[in-house]
Write a protein that holds these residues in place. Structure first.
Motif, short mmCIF file in Angstrom:
data_model
loop_
_atom_site.label_atom_id
_atom_site.label_comp_id
_atom_site.label_asym_id
_atom_site.label_seq_id
_atom_site.Cartn_x
_atom_site.Cartn_y
_atom_site.Cartn_z
N HIS A 52 -6.50 -5.58 6.60
CA HIS A 52 -6.05 -6.60 6.34
C HIS A 52 -6.40 -6.74 4.47
O HIS A 52 -5.24 -6.38 3.72
N MET A 53 -7.77 -6.59 4.43
CA MET A 53 -7.98 -6.47 2.04
C MET A 53 -7.16 -4.57 1.74
O MET A 53 -7.18 -4.56 0.27
N THR A 54 -7.42 -3.45 3.04
CA THR A 54 -6.34 -2.68 2.83
C THR A 54 -5.13 -2.81 2.03
O THR A 54 -4.74 -2.36 1.27
N ALA A 55 -4.71 -3.32 2.85
CA ALA A 55 -3.36 -3.68 2.97
C ALA A 55 -2.53 -4.71 1.46
O ALA A 55 -1.68 -3.99 0.71
N CYS A 56 -3.94 -5.65 1.32
CA CYS A 56 -3.82 -6.24 0.10
C CYS A 56 -4.30 -5.61 -1.35
O CYS A 56 -3.54 -5.90 -2.28
N SER A 57 -4.72 -4.98 -1.11
CA SER A 57 -5.44 -3.96 -1.85
C SER A 57 -3.86 -2.94 -2.53
O SER A 57 -4.01 -2.95 -3.88
N LEU A 58 -3.60 -2.42 -2.04
CA LEU A 58 -2.36 -1.65 -2.40
C LEU A 58 -0.49 -2.31 -2.22
O LEU A 58 0.01 -1.57 -3.23
N LEU A 59 -0.45 -3.49 -1.88
CA LEU A 59 0.62 -4.23 -1.58
C LEU A 59 0.48 -5.01 -3.04
O LEU A 59 1.92 -5.07 -3.82
N SER A 60 -1.03 -5.64 -3.28
CA SER A 60 -0.54 -6.23 -4.68
C SER A 60 -0.88 -5.62 -5.94
O SER A 60 0.25 -5.82 -6.75
N TYR A 61 -0.96 -4.00 -5.74
CA TYR A 61 -1.03 -3.63 -6.99
C TYR A 61 0.72 -2.67 -7.24
O TYR A 61 0.94 -2.92 -7.95
N ALA A 62 1.11 -2.80 -5.98
CA ALA A 62 2.51 -2.73 -6.14
C ALA A 62 3.17 -3.62 -6.29
O ALA A 62 4.19 -2.79 -7.57
N ALA A 63 3.06 -4.64 -6.38
CA ALA A 63 3.78 -5.78 -6.73
C ALA A 63 3.85 -6.14 -8.32
O ALA A 63 4.78 -6.63 -8.11
N ILE A 64 2.23 -6.13 -8.45
CA ILE A 64 2.14 -6.42 -10.40
C ILE A 64 2.29 -5.13 -10.88
O ILE A 64 2.94 -5.17 -12.25
N ALA A 65 1.76 -4.08 -10.64
CA ALA A 65 2.17 -2.67 -11.44
C ALA A 65 3.88 -2.13 -11.46
O ALA A 65 4.51 -1.64 -12.21
N PHE A 66 4.45 -2.13 -10.33
CA PHE A 66 5.63 -1.57 -10.15
C PHE A 66 7.14 -2.87 -10.42
O PHE A 66 8.25 -3.11 -10.86
N MET A 67 6.76 -3.99 -9.04
CA MET A 67 7.75 -4.39 -8.69
C MET A 67 8.02 -6.10 -10.27
O MET A 67 8.31 -6.77 -10.55
N LYS A 68 6.41 -6.61 -10.94
CA LYS A 68 6.71 -6.66 -12.11
C LYS A 68 6.59 -8.31 -11.18
O LYS A 68 7.07 -9.49 -12.31
N VAL A 69 6.08 -8.93 -10.39
CA VAL A 69 6.09 -9.54 -9.49
C VAL A 69 5.09 -10.89 -10.66
O VAL A 69 5.74 -12.47 -10.97
N VAL A 70 4.45 -10.66 -11.33
CA VAL A 70 3.75 -11.20 -11.67
C VAL A 70 2.75 -10.56 -13.28
O VAL A 70 2.84 -9.05 -12.85
N PRO A 71 2.10 -10.69 -14.46
CA PRO A 71 2.03 -9.65 -15.77
C PRO A 71 0.32 -9.49 -15.25
O PRO A 71 0.22 -10.52 -14.68
#
Length: 312
Positions: A52-71
């Motif tokens: 779970h934590m591995t997925a949260c690490s990868l997906l949260s970085y992708a969402a913030i760094a690339f998809m710009k969900v939040v600054p």
């Protein structure tokens, strides 16, 4: 002269869709955890939490760094990093204990115990920061605790170790929320929940990896052997881990579109929905007294939310 047509109320379909998605991911990850750890026989709750934590690490970085969900927010000091690490350790502890409890308890009873979070939050807030509530707010916690006592005494699938793990997980969740308020209280250190997750999740993986190898002997080898016999376990783990991230994402988005208080109310209803769905799927026995106890707890949580709204 034509009369102006009355304006039609716009239905907030986007918000309704997000709430349904939040319900679906929350209940989905809970039921899939239960299925894997109890029914399927995948007896590795620490490894599951690490996934779970591995997925949260990868997906949260992708969402913030690339998809710009939040600054993107950065860590500004070593001290802030140590505070986030402490929160991550408590967060790990709560999730692992919650997953362990699902091996022994039905989801319905697990949710009843989890609903007592406000009680532990009030206790820790008082002990750690001397924060006092109005006496009426404390009074609303009586049915919260009484309901779980009633439900426990009449739970057909009661398991003492599972009960202790679930209560500990609930207390740890409350402790983490109070600790977060204390540690990241200054304006310069505050992080929104998505950035906080992005920093906490990889620290959690670092903590959980040695714990997994020490506590769950040959877990990697056993999982590979299981995958050779049944490839579905790989898809279960990938889907389950992704859902764990989307629980956090939808939680953030629903809070952003509504409010923290609305989220609390929706969360109470979500717990009740999860109980009904789990009973229908797993067909675990329930007693009338146990359901009355759970309703007592939910009623207490609703009253607690109202008291907090009025008295702060």
């Amino acid at each position: 002269m034509q009369k102006p047509e009355p304006m039609k109320d716009q239905v907030p379909w986007a918000t309704i869709g997000l709430v349904l998605l939040w319900y679906g991911t929350n209940i989905g990850v809970l039921l899939l955890n239960k299925y894997l750890l109890s029914n399927y026989g995948f007896k590795y709750p620490v490894f599951l939490t690490m996934c779970h934590m591995t997925a949260c690490s990868l997906l949260s970085y992708a969402a913030i760094a690339f998809m710009k969900v939040v600054p993107m927010q950065s860590i500004k000091s070593k001290r802030q990093f140590l505070k986030i690490s402490a929160l991550s350790a408590v967060f790990c502890f709560s999730v692992v204990l919650g997953n362990v409890s699902l091996r022994f308890l039905p989801v319905s009873f697990n949710q009843a115990i989890g609903a007592t979070t406000p009680f532990f939050t009030a206790v820790f807030a008082y002990l750690m920061s001397n924060k006092r509530e109005a006496w009426l707010t404390y009074a609303t916690l009586v049915p919260v605790v009484a309901g779980v006592i009633i439900a426990s005494r009449s739970e057909p699938s009661f398991h003492l170790f599972g009960f202790i793990m679930c209560v500990s997980a609930t207390a740890a969740r409350a402790f983490k929320s109070v600790l977060q308020g204390i540690l990241l209280s200054s304006e310069g250190e505050k992080l929104n929940s998505m950035n906080l997750l992005m920093y906490m999740a990889p620290i959690a993986v670092v903590i959980l990896l040695p714990a997994t190898l020490l506590m769950e002997e040959n877990v990697i080898g056993n999982t590979i052997a299981l995958a050779r016999n049944d490839i579905k376990i790989v898809w279960y783990l990938l889907f389950n881990s992704s859902l764990a991230y989307f629980v956090n994402l939808t939680n953030f988005l629903v809070t952003k579109r509504t409010s923290a208080l609305t989220l609390q109310v929706l969360g109470n209803a979500k717990g009740a929905v999860a109980v009904v769905v789990s009973i229908l799927i797993f067909k675990n026995p329930v007693s009338i007294i146990g359901m009355i106890g759970y309703l007592f707890t939910v009623m207490g949580v609703v009253l607690y939310s109202e008291a907090k709204k009025r008295y702060g």
